[in-house]
Design a protein around this motif. Structure first.
Motif, PDB file in Angstrom:
ATOM      1  N   ALA A  68       0.837  -1.203   0.000  1.00  0.00           N
ATOM      2  CA  ALA A  68       0.000   0.000   0.000  1.00  0.00           C
ATOM      3  C   ALA A  68       0.870   1.250   0.000  1.00  0.00           C
ATOM      4  O   ALA A  68       0.578   2.223  -0.715  1.00  0.00           O
ATOM      5  CB  ALA A  68      -0.932  -0.013   1.216  1.00  0.00           C
ATOM      6  N   THR A  69       1.961   1.244   0.766  1.00  0.00           N
ATOM      7  CA  THR A  69       2.866   2.395   0.805  1.00  0.00           C
ATOM      8  C   THR A  69       3.509   2.627  -0.553  1.00  0.00           C
ATOM      9  O   THR A  69       3.593   3.762  -1.025  1.00  0.00           O
ATOM     10  CB  THR A  69       3.958   2.165   1.869  1.00  0.00           C
ATOM     11  OG1 THR A  69       3.339   1.954   3.134  1.00  0.00           O
ATOM     12  CG2 THR A  69       4.900   3.342   1.958  1.00  0.00           C
ATOM     13  N   THR A  70       3.953   1.552  -1.197  1.00  0.00           N
ATOM     14  CA  THR A  70       4.563   1.675  -2.524  1.00  0.00           C
ATOM     15  C   THR A  70       3.562   2.234  -3.528  1.00  0.00           C
ATOM     16  O   THR A  70       3.902   3.117  -4.324  1.00  0.00           O
ATOM     17  CB  THR A  70       5.083   0.300  -2.993  1.00  0.00           C
ATOM     18  OG1 THR A  70       6.000  -0.195  -2.029  1.00  0.00           O
ATOM     19  CG2 THR A  70       5.765   0.405  -4.341  1.00  0.00           C
ATOM     20  N   ALA A  71       2.339   1.739  -3.490  1.00  0.00           N
ATOM     21  CA  ALA A  71       1.312   2.232  -4.416  1.00  0.00           C
ATOM     22  C   ALA A  71       1.024   3.710  -4.171  1.00  0.00           C
ATOM     23  O   ALA A  71       0.879   4.498  -5.122  1.00  0.00           O
ATOM     24  CB  ALA A  71       0.033   1.406  -4.263  1.00  0.00           C
ATOM     25  N   LEU A  72       0.966   4.115  -2.909  1.00  0.00           N
ATOM     26  CA  LEU A  72       0.705   5.519  -2.600  1.00  0.00           C
ATOM     27  C   LEU A  72       1.871   6.418  -3.012  1.00  0.00           C
ATOM     28  O   LEU A  72       1.665   7.543  -3.471  1.00  0.00           O
ATOM     29  CB  LEU A  72       0.407   5.681  -1.108  1.00  0.00           C
ATOM     30  CG  LEU A  72      -0.947   5.130  -0.649  1.00  0.00           C
ATOM     31  CD1 LEU A  72      -1.067   5.232   0.865  1.00  0.00           C
ATOM     32  CD2 LEU A  72      -2.092   5.865  -1.318  1.00  0.00           C
ATOM     33  N   GLN A  74       3.910   5.820  -5.557  1.00  0.00           N
ATOM     34  CA  GLN A  74       3.834   5.927  -7.016  1.00  0.00           C
ATOM     35  C   GLN A  74       2.738   6.904  -7.427  1.00  0.00           C
ATOM     36  O   GLN A  74       2.918   7.707  -8.341  1.00  0.00           O
ATOM     37  CB  GLN A  74       3.587   4.555  -7.632  1.00  0.00           C
ATOM     38  CG  GLN A  74       4.774   3.623  -7.548  1.00  0.00           C
ATOM     39  CD  GLN A  74       4.452   2.226  -8.039  1.00  0.00           C
ATOM     40  OE1 GLN A  74       3.297   1.883  -8.270  1.00  0.00           O
ATOM     41  NE2 GLN A  74       5.489   1.407  -8.187  1.00  0.00           N
ATOM     42  N   GLN A  75       1.602   6.838  -6.756  1.00  0.00           N
ATOM     43  CA  GLN A  75       0.520   7.771  -7.059  1.00  0.00           C
ATOM     44  C   GLN A  75       0.941   9.202  -6.747  1.00  0.00           C
ATOM     45  O   GLN A  75       0.640  10.128  -7.501  1.00  0.00           O
ATOM     46  CB  GLN A  75      -0.729   7.393  -6.253  1.00  0.00           C
ATOM     47  CG  GLN A  75      -1.925   8.282  -6.548  1.00  0.00           C
ATOM     48  CD  GLN A  75      -3.130   7.917  -5.698  1.00  0.00           C
ATOM     49  OE1 GLN A  75      -3.039   7.102  -4.790  1.00  0.00           O
ATOM     50  NE2 GLN A  75      -4.251   8.525  -5.994  1.00  0.00           N
ATOM     51  N   SER A  76       1.668   9.391  -5.655  1.00  0.00           N
ATOM     52  CA  SER A  76       2.152  10.724  -5.296  1.00  0.00           C
ATOM     53  C   SER A  76       3.116  11.249  -6.355  1.00  0.00           C
ATOM     54  O   SER A  76       3.068  12.426  -6.724  1.00  0.00           O
ATOM     55  CB  SER A  76       2.840  10.669  -3.929  1.00  0.00           C
ATOM     56  OG  SER A  76       3.468  11.890  -3.642  1.00  0.00           O
ATOM     57  N   THR A  77       3.995  10.379  -6.854  1.00  0.00           N
ATOM     58  CA  THR A  77       4.941  10.786  -7.895  1.00  0.00           C
ATOM     59  C   THR A  77       4.202  11.176  -9.167  1.00  0.00           C
ATOM     60  O   THR A  77       4.521  12.197  -9.801  1.00  0.00           O
ATOM     61  CB  THR A  77       5.930   9.645  -8.182  1.00  0.00           C
ATOM     62  OG1 THR A  77       6.585   9.292  -6.956  1.00  0.00           O
ATOM     63  CG2 THR A  77       6.966  10.048  -9.204  1.00  0.00           C
ATOM     64  N   ARG A  78       3.204  10.367  -9.557  1.00  0.00           N
ATOM     65  CA  ARG A  78       2.426  10.691 -10.761  1.00  0.00           C
ATOM     66  C   ARG A  78       1.687  12.016 -10.600  1.00  0.00           C
ATOM     67  O   ARG A  78       1.653  12.838 -11.517  1.00  0.00           O
ATOM     68  CB  ARG A  78       1.427   9.567 -11.053  1.00  0.00           C
ATOM     69  CG  ARG A  78       2.025   8.352 -11.706  1.00  0.00           C
ATOM     70  CD  ARG A  78       0.943   7.428 -12.260  1.00  0.00           C
ATOM     71  NE  ARG A  78      -0.053   7.060 -11.267  1.00  0.00           N
ATOM     72  CZ  ARG A  78       0.001   5.977 -10.509  1.00  0.00           C
ATOM     73  NH1 ARG A  78       1.009   5.165 -10.610  1.00  0.00           N
ATOM     74  NH2 ARG A  78      -0.958   5.719  -9.639  1.00  0.00           N
ATOM     75  N   LEU A  79       1.106  12.227  -9.423  1.00  0.00           N
ATOM     76  CA  LEU A  79       0.361  13.466  -9.204  1.00  0.00           C
ATOM     77  C   LEU A  79       1.281  14.681  -9.172  1.00  0.00           C
ATOM     78  O   LEU A  79       0.927  15.756  -9.657  1.00  0.00           O
ATOM     79  CB  LEU A  79      -0.450  13.368  -7.906  1.00  0.00           C
ATOM     80  CG  LEU A  79      -1.642  12.417  -7.964  1.00  0.00           C
ATOM     81  CD1 LEU A  79      -2.300  12.315  -6.593  1.00  0.00           C
ATOM     82  CD2 LEU A  79      -2.663  12.852  -9.006  1.00  0.00           C
ATOM     83  N   ALA A  80       2.492  14.513  -8.618  1.00  0.00           N
ATOM     84  CA  ALA A  80       3.446  15.624  -8.608  1.00  0.00           C
ATOM     85  C   ALA A  80       3.888  15.964 -10.027  1.00  0.00           C
ATOM     86  O   ALA A  80       4.007  17.148 -10.386  1.00  0.00           O
ATOM     87  CB  ALA A  80       4.666  15.261  -7.749  1.00  0.00           C
ATOM     88  N   ALA A  81       4.099  14.941 -10.869  1.00  0.00           N
ATOM     89  CA  ALA A  81       4.469  15.191 -12.269  1.00  0.00           C
ATOM     90  C   ALA A  81       3.317  15.867 -13.012  1.00  0.00           C
ATOM     91  O   ALA A  81       3.532  16.791 -13.812  1.00  0.00           O
ATOM     92  CB  ALA A  81       4.845  13.880 -12.952  1.00  0.00           C
ATOM     93  N   ARG A  82       2.097  15.440 -12.745  1.00  0.00           N
ATOM     94  CA  ARG A  82       0.930  16.064 -13.387  1.00  0.00           C
ATOM     95  C   ARG A  82       0.791  17.518 -12.944  1.00  0.00           C
ATOM     96  O   ARG A  82       0.491  18.397 -13.747  1.00  0.00           O
ATOM     97  CB  ARG A  82      -0.324  15.275 -13.046  1.00  0.00           C
ATOM     98  CG  ARG A  82      -1.543  15.806 -13.736  1.00  0.00           C
ATOM     99  CD  ARG A  82      -2.743  14.928 -13.518  1.00  0.00           C
ATOM    100  NE  ARG A  82      -3.902  15.510 -14.171  1.00  0.00           N
ATOM    101  CZ  ARG A  82      -5.119  15.390 -13.738  1.00  0.00           C
ATOM    102  NH1 ARG A  82      -5.373  14.669 -12.675  1.00  0.00           N
ATOM    103  NH2 ARG A  82      -6.115  15.960 -14.379  1.00  0.00           N
TER     104      ARG A  82
END
Length: 190
Positions: A68-72, A74-82
């Protein structure tokens, strides 16, 4: 018959003998009471089994939390790039040169001087006009300094005089060898 004193005397040794017989110790065989080990083994087995199951459940929950931490992350990285991409798009859309170019495409012109309307009298003060000179949106490229744009230097090289042709053992002419040697010298100098 006998006297009562005699009877008492004869009874005392009998009592003593009976007491001695009763007081005599005898060896009793040892009785080993073997309690069953099954309850103790069952208790130890249950404690060990409970510990192993508990560790397994703890490990499983830790792995799920790690996933769950890894998935979150990755989602944080994607959202920061967006977010960064959207901020760059916003900066591009807010660019004054882009806005001026879009205004010119729509036929808008820059005003040269404003006109004022007096509400009480209805009189117009000033002369409204559209500026006929086109607005420069993009800056001109800066001129290159003269030190960075020097005049080319041209040198004329005189060819060496032709000498007599002599052949060597390989059958080549001497002039051809001299020309090759001069060409090799130029290549080395460059």
């Amino acid at each position: 018959m006998s006297s009562p004193a005699y009877q008492i005397r004869s009874r005392i040794p009998r009592f003593a003998e009976d007491a001695i017989e009763r007081a005599r110790l005898t060896v009793v065989p040892n009785r080993r009471t073997t309690t069953s080990r099954a309850p103790f083994l069952a208790l130890v087995s249950m404690v060990l089994l409970g510990g192993v199951v508990g560790l397994l459940l703890f490990n499983t929950s830790m792995q799920q939390a790690s996933f769950a931490t890894t998935a979150l992350e990755q989602q944080s990285t994607r959202l920061a790039a967006r977010e960064q991409g959207l901020a760059m798009d916003l900066d591009r859309l807010r660019d004054p040169q882009r806005i001026a170019a879009a205004a010119q495409r729509l036929g808008m012109v820059q005003a040269c001087s404003p006109a004022f309307l007096q509400l009480g009298t209805g009189k117009v003060t000033g002369a409204p006009c559209a500026d006929s000179t086109p607005l420069r949106i993009y800056e001109r490229a800066p001129a290159k300094p003269a030190s960075l744009n020097p005049k080319p230097i041209i040198k004329h090289v005189v060819a060496p005089p032709a000498s007599t042709t002599s052949t060597n053992s390989s059958g080549d002419t001497g002039a051809a060898n001299a020309g090759r040697a001069a060409g090799d010298g130029k290549k080395k100098n460059q």
